[in-house]
Design a protein around this motif. Structure first.
Motif, PDB file in Angstrom:
ATOM      1  N   LYS A   5       0.835  -1.200   0.000  1.00 11.26           N
ATOM      2  CA  LYS A   5       0.000   0.000   0.000  1.00 11.26           C
ATOM      3  C   LYS A   5       0.870   1.250   0.000  1.00 11.26           C
ATOM      4  O   LYS A   5       0.612   2.202  -0.745  1.00 11.26           O
ATOM      5  CB  LYS A   5      -0.912  -0.015   1.232  1.00 11.26           C
ATOM      6  CG  LYS A   5      -1.854   1.151   1.312  1.00 11.26           C
ATOM      7  CD  LYS A   5      -2.738   1.018   2.546  1.00 11.26           C
ATOM      8  CE  LYS A   5      -3.637   2.204   2.714  1.00 11.26           C
ATOM      9  NZ  LYS A   5      -4.483   2.096   3.898  1.00 11.26           N
ATOM     10  N   ASN A   7       3.913   1.477  -1.167  1.00  9.84           N
ATOM     11  CA  ASN A   7       4.541   1.569  -2.491  1.00  9.84           C
ATOM     12  C   ASN A   7       3.598   2.163  -3.530  1.00  9.84           C
ATOM     13  O   ASN A   7       3.998   2.989  -4.352  1.00  9.84           O
ATOM     14  CB  ASN A   7       5.007   0.195  -2.962  1.00  9.84           C
ATOM     15  CG  ASN A   7       6.273  -0.251  -2.274  1.00  9.84           C
ATOM     16  OD1 ASN A   7       7.015   0.569  -1.758  1.00  9.84           O
ATOM     17  ND2 ASN A   7       6.502  -1.543  -2.261  1.00  9.84           N
ATOM     18  N   ILE A   8       2.344   1.750  -3.495  1.00  9.25           N
ATOM     19  CA  ILE A   8       1.364   2.278  -4.452  1.00  9.25           C
ATOM     20  C   ILE A   8       1.130   3.763  -4.215  1.00  9.25           C
ATOM     21  O   ILE A   8       1.120   4.562  -5.164  1.00  9.25           O
ATOM     22  CB  ILE A   8       0.047   1.478  -4.363  1.00  9.25           C
ATOM     23  CG1 ILE A   8       0.265   0.066  -4.908  1.00  9.25           C
ATOM     24  CG2 ILE A   8      -1.064   2.181  -5.131  1.00  9.25           C
ATOM     25  CD1 ILE A   8      -0.896  -0.863  -4.689  1.00  9.25           C
ATOM     26  N   ALA A  10       3.154   5.923  -2.769  1.00  6.54           N
ATOM     27  CA  ALA A  10       4.364   6.652  -3.146  1.00  6.54           C
ATOM     28  C   ALA A  10       4.480   6.763  -4.666  1.00  6.54           C
ATOM     29  O   ALA A  10       4.865   7.817  -5.194  1.00  6.54           O
ATOM     30  CB  ALA A  10       5.590   5.960  -2.567  1.00  6.54           C
ATOM     31  N   SER A  11       4.141   5.713  -5.378  1.00  3.98           N
ATOM     32  CA  SER A  11       4.195   5.742  -6.843  1.00  3.98           C
ATOM     33  C   SER A  11       3.223   6.748  -7.420  1.00  3.98           C
ATOM     34  O   SER A  11       3.565   7.520  -8.318  1.00  3.98           O
ATOM     35  CB  SER A  11       3.892   4.359  -7.417  1.00  3.98           C
ATOM     36  OG  SER A  11       4.837   3.428  -6.993  1.00  3.98           O
ATOM     37  N   PHE A  12       1.993   6.752  -6.896  1.00  2.01           N
ATOM     38  CA  PHE A  12       1.006   7.707  -7.391  1.00  2.01           C
ATOM     39  C   PHE A  12       1.410   9.149  -7.082  1.00  2.01           C
ATOM     40  O   PHE A  12       1.217  10.047  -7.900  1.00  2.01           O
ATOM     41  CB  PHE A  12      -0.372   7.409  -6.812  1.00  2.01           C
ATOM     42  CG  PHE A  12      -1.075   6.253  -7.473  1.00  2.01           C
ATOM     43  CD1 PHE A  12      -0.717   5.826  -8.730  1.00  2.01           C
ATOM     44  CD2 PHE A  12      -2.098   5.598  -6.836  1.00  2.01           C
ATOM     45  CE1 PHE A  12      -1.354   4.773  -9.354  1.00  2.01           C
ATOM     46  CE2 PHE A  12      -2.752   4.534  -7.435  1.00  2.01           C
ATOM     47  CZ  PHE A  12      -2.381   4.123  -8.695  1.00  2.01           C
ATOM     48  N   PHE A  14       4.464  10.225  -6.812  1.00  2.00           N
ATOM     49  CA  PHE A  14       5.565  10.526  -7.708  1.00  2.00           C
ATOM     50  C   PHE A  14       5.045  10.872  -9.104  1.00  2.00           C
ATOM     51  O   PHE A  14       5.500  11.837  -9.727  1.00  2.00           O
ATOM     52  CB  PHE A  14       6.533   9.337  -7.772  1.00  2.00           C
ATOM     53  CG  PHE A  14       7.690   9.562  -8.684  1.00  2.00           C
ATOM     54  CD1 PHE A  14       8.719  10.416  -8.335  1.00  2.00           C
ATOM     55  CD2 PHE A  14       7.744   8.921  -9.918  1.00  2.00           C
ATOM     56  CE1 PHE A  14       9.793  10.631  -9.183  1.00  2.00           C
ATOM     57  CE2 PHE A  14       8.810   9.123 -10.772  1.00  2.00           C
ATOM     58  CZ  PHE A  14       9.845   9.978 -10.406  1.00  2.00           C
ATOM     59  N   VAL A  15       4.099  10.109  -9.600  1.00  2.00           N
ATOM     60  CA  VAL A  15       3.523  10.372 -10.926  1.00  2.00           C
ATOM     61  C   VAL A  15       2.792  11.716 -10.929  1.00  2.00           C
ATOM     62  O   VAL A  15       2.898  12.489 -11.882  1.00  2.00           O
ATOM     63  CB  VAL A  15       2.587   9.215 -11.349  1.00  2.00           C
ATOM     64  CG1 VAL A  15       1.767   9.587 -12.567  1.00  2.00           C
ATOM     65  CG2 VAL A  15       3.391   7.964 -11.612  1.00  2.00           C
TER      66      VAL A  15
END
Length: 99
Positions: A5, A7-8, A10-12, A14-15
């Motif tokens: 969760k 990681n998801i 943090a990825s969103f 970042f995007v």
């Protein structure tokens, strides 16, 4: 499960930051060209309007994800950004430069 969760999320984030950065650079580049180069008034008005329409892409992505709306706003804004850059490229190539 917690690490996935995080990681998801943090990825969103970042995007999202990358998109904001990209749209800011797009806006700065268009304004800089329009302000400092001798481009006709008609071209300036149309390209600035197309650039503004291009800035609606984040709103289109949000409405597509949250509301489930068709991605028509995303497509229109993407096409307008491409048209803006193409039109400005042609306009700048036609300007006369002094040595």
């Amino acid at each position: 499960m917690l690490i996935g969760k995080i990681n998801i999320v943090a990825s969103f984030l970042f995007v999202a930051a990358l998109m904001l950065y990209g749209f800011a650079l797009f806006n700065i580049a268009v304004r800089r060209v329009l302000l400092h180069l001798p481009i006709s008034t008609g071209t300036s008005r149309w390209t600035s309007g197309l650039a503004l329409v291009g800035m609606l892409m984040p709103l289109g992505i949000l409405t597509s994800l949250v509301v489930g709306m068709l991605p028509i706003v995303i497509i229109i804004s993407g096409i307008s950004m491409i048209l803006t850059m193409g039109w400005l490229t042609v306009a700048v190539s036609q300007t006369e430069t002094s040595s």
